[in-house]
Design a protein around this motif. Structure first.
Motif, short mmCIF file in Angstrom:
data_model
loop_
_atom_site.label_atom_id
_atom_site.label_comp_id
_atom_site.label_asym_id
_atom_site.label_seq_id
_atom_site.Cartn_x
_atom_site.Cartn_y
_atom_site.Cartn_z
N ASN A 19 0.80 -1.22 0.00
CA ASN A 19 0.00 0.00 0.00
C ASN A 19 0.83 1.28 0.00
OD1 ASN A 19 -2.95 -0.71 0.13
ND2 ASN A 19 -2.09 -2.05 1.70
N LEU A 20 2.11 1.19 0.28
CA LEU A 20 2.96 2.38 0.34
C LEU A 20 3.00 3.19 -0.95
CD1 LEU A 20 6.00 1.21 2.48
CD2 LEU A 20 4.16 2.76 3.13
N PRO A 21 3.09 2.59 -2.15
CA PRO A 21 3.14 3.42 -3.36
C PRO A 21 1.89 4.28 -3.56
CG PRO A 21 3.83 1.19 -3.86
CD PRO A 21 3.31 1.18 -2.47
N PHE A 22 0.77 3.88 -3.01
CA PHE A 22 -0.46 4.63 -3.19
C PHE A 22 -0.69 5.67 -2.09
CE2 PHE A 22 -1.07 0.55 -5.27
CZ PHE A 22 -1.38 0.98 -6.54
N LEU A 23 0.12 5.65 -1.06
CA LEU A 23 -0.05 6.58 0.04
C LEU A 23 0.89 7.78 -0.02
CD1 LEU A 23 -0.55 4.07 3.00
CD2 LEU A 23 -2.29 5.27 1.65
N PHE A 24 2.00 7.65 -0.74
CA PHE A 24 3.00 8.72 -0.79
C PHE A 24 3.15 9.25 -2.21
CE2 PHE A 24 4.25 6.17 2.90
CZ PHE A 24 4.23 7.15 3.86
N GLU A 25 3.39 10.55 -2.33
CA GLU A 25 3.52 11.19 -3.63
C GLU A 25 4.97 11.28 -4.11
OE1 GLU A 25 1.46 12.25 -6.03
OE2 GLU A 25 -0.15 11.34 -4.89
N ARG A 26 5.92 10.93 -3.29
CA ARG A 26 7.32 11.02 -3.69
C ARG A 26 7.72 9.79 -4.50
NH1 ARG A 26 10.36 14.90 -1.06
NH2 ARG A 26 9.20 16.00 0.55
N ILE A 27 8.53 10.02 -5.53
CA ILE A 27 9.01 8.92 -6.37
C ILE A 27 10.09 8.17 -5.60
CG2 ILE A 27 10.24 8.36 -8.50
CD1 ILE A 27 8.81 10.74 -9.77
N LEU A 28 9.91 6.89 -5.46
CA LEU A 28 10.79 6.01 -4.67
C LEU A 28 10.97 6.55 -3.24
CD1 LEU A 28 13.45 5.08 -7.36
CD2 LEU A 28 11.50 3.72 -6.59
N PHE A 29 9.98 7.25 -2.75
CA PHE A 29 9.92 7.80 -1.40
C PHE A 29 10.99 8.83 -1.12
CE2 PHE A 29 8.66 3.27 -1.31
CZ PHE A 29 7.29 3.47 -1.23
N VAL A 30 11.60 9.40 -2.18
CA VAL A 30 12.69 10.35 -2.00
C VAL A 30 12.41 11.66 -2.72
CG1 VAL A 30 15.15 10.77 -2.41
CG2 VAL A 30 14.37 8.50 -1.76
N ARG A 31 12.11 11.61 -4.01
CA ARG A 31 12.05 12.80 -4.84
C ARG A 31 10.61 13.11 -5.24
NH1 ARG A 31 12.49 14.18 -10.34
NH2 ARG A 31 12.33 12.01 -10.95
N ARG A 32 10.25 14.37 -5.11
CA ARG A 32 8.92 14.81 -5.53
C ARG A 32 8.90 14.97 -7.04
NH1 ARG A 32 4.65 16.07 -2.81
NH2 ARG A 32 5.58 16.31 -0.79
N PRO A 33 7.84 14.47 -7.72
CA PRO A 33 7.79 14.58 -9.19
C PRO A 33 7.66 16.03 -9.65
CG PRO A 33 5.77 13.64 -8.33
CD PRO A 33 6.70 13.78 -7.17
N ALA A 34 8.13 16.29 -10.87
CA ALA A 34 8.13 17.65 -11.41
C ALA A 34 6.72 18.16 -11.64
CB ALA A 34 8.92 17.69 -12.71
#
Length: 110
Positions: A19-34
């Motif tokens: 469920n983590l990929p659907f809960l966070f907006e950061r790519i690979l939990f590090v970088r915010r998408p452009a």
């Protein structure tokens, strides 16, 4: 800790990881998408990456507890990947159906 408790802990860890990929907006939990929002392809990539990570952890635990891992065929991996995708269903519902509808309703009302 008994063997059954370890299995339940591993299943709970897999459920959270799915469920983590659907809960966070950061790519690979590090970088915010452009563009400000992560697209679905990134979420699928993270889901596959987390599946491999949890599978590697399970393999390591099996090797440590039994002295070796039992060899698996493709059916095992197809089944566990399907189970991981089913575990991700609540996060998908939250992100795209429940949470997304609240945004659209607020935009229409506002």
């Amino acid at each position: 800790m008994s063997g059954n408790a370890g299995v339940y802990i591993l299943l709970a860890l897999a459920f959270v990881a799915a469920n983590l990929p659907f809960l966070f907006e950061r790519i690979l939990f590090v970088r915010r998408p452009a563009g400000g929002a992560k697209n679905f392809a990134w979420r699928l990539f993270e889901l596959l990456l987390l599946y491999l990570l949890v599978g590697g952890l399970a393999h390591m635990l099996e090797t440590r507890s039994h002295g070796g891992a039992y060899p698996q065929n493709w059916e095992f991996y197809a089944t566990t990947l399907s189970l991981f995708v089913v575990f991700a269903y609540p996060g998908f519902i939250y992100r795209y159906l429940w949470h997304g509808n609240r945004r659209r309703t607020a935009a229409v009302q506002g």
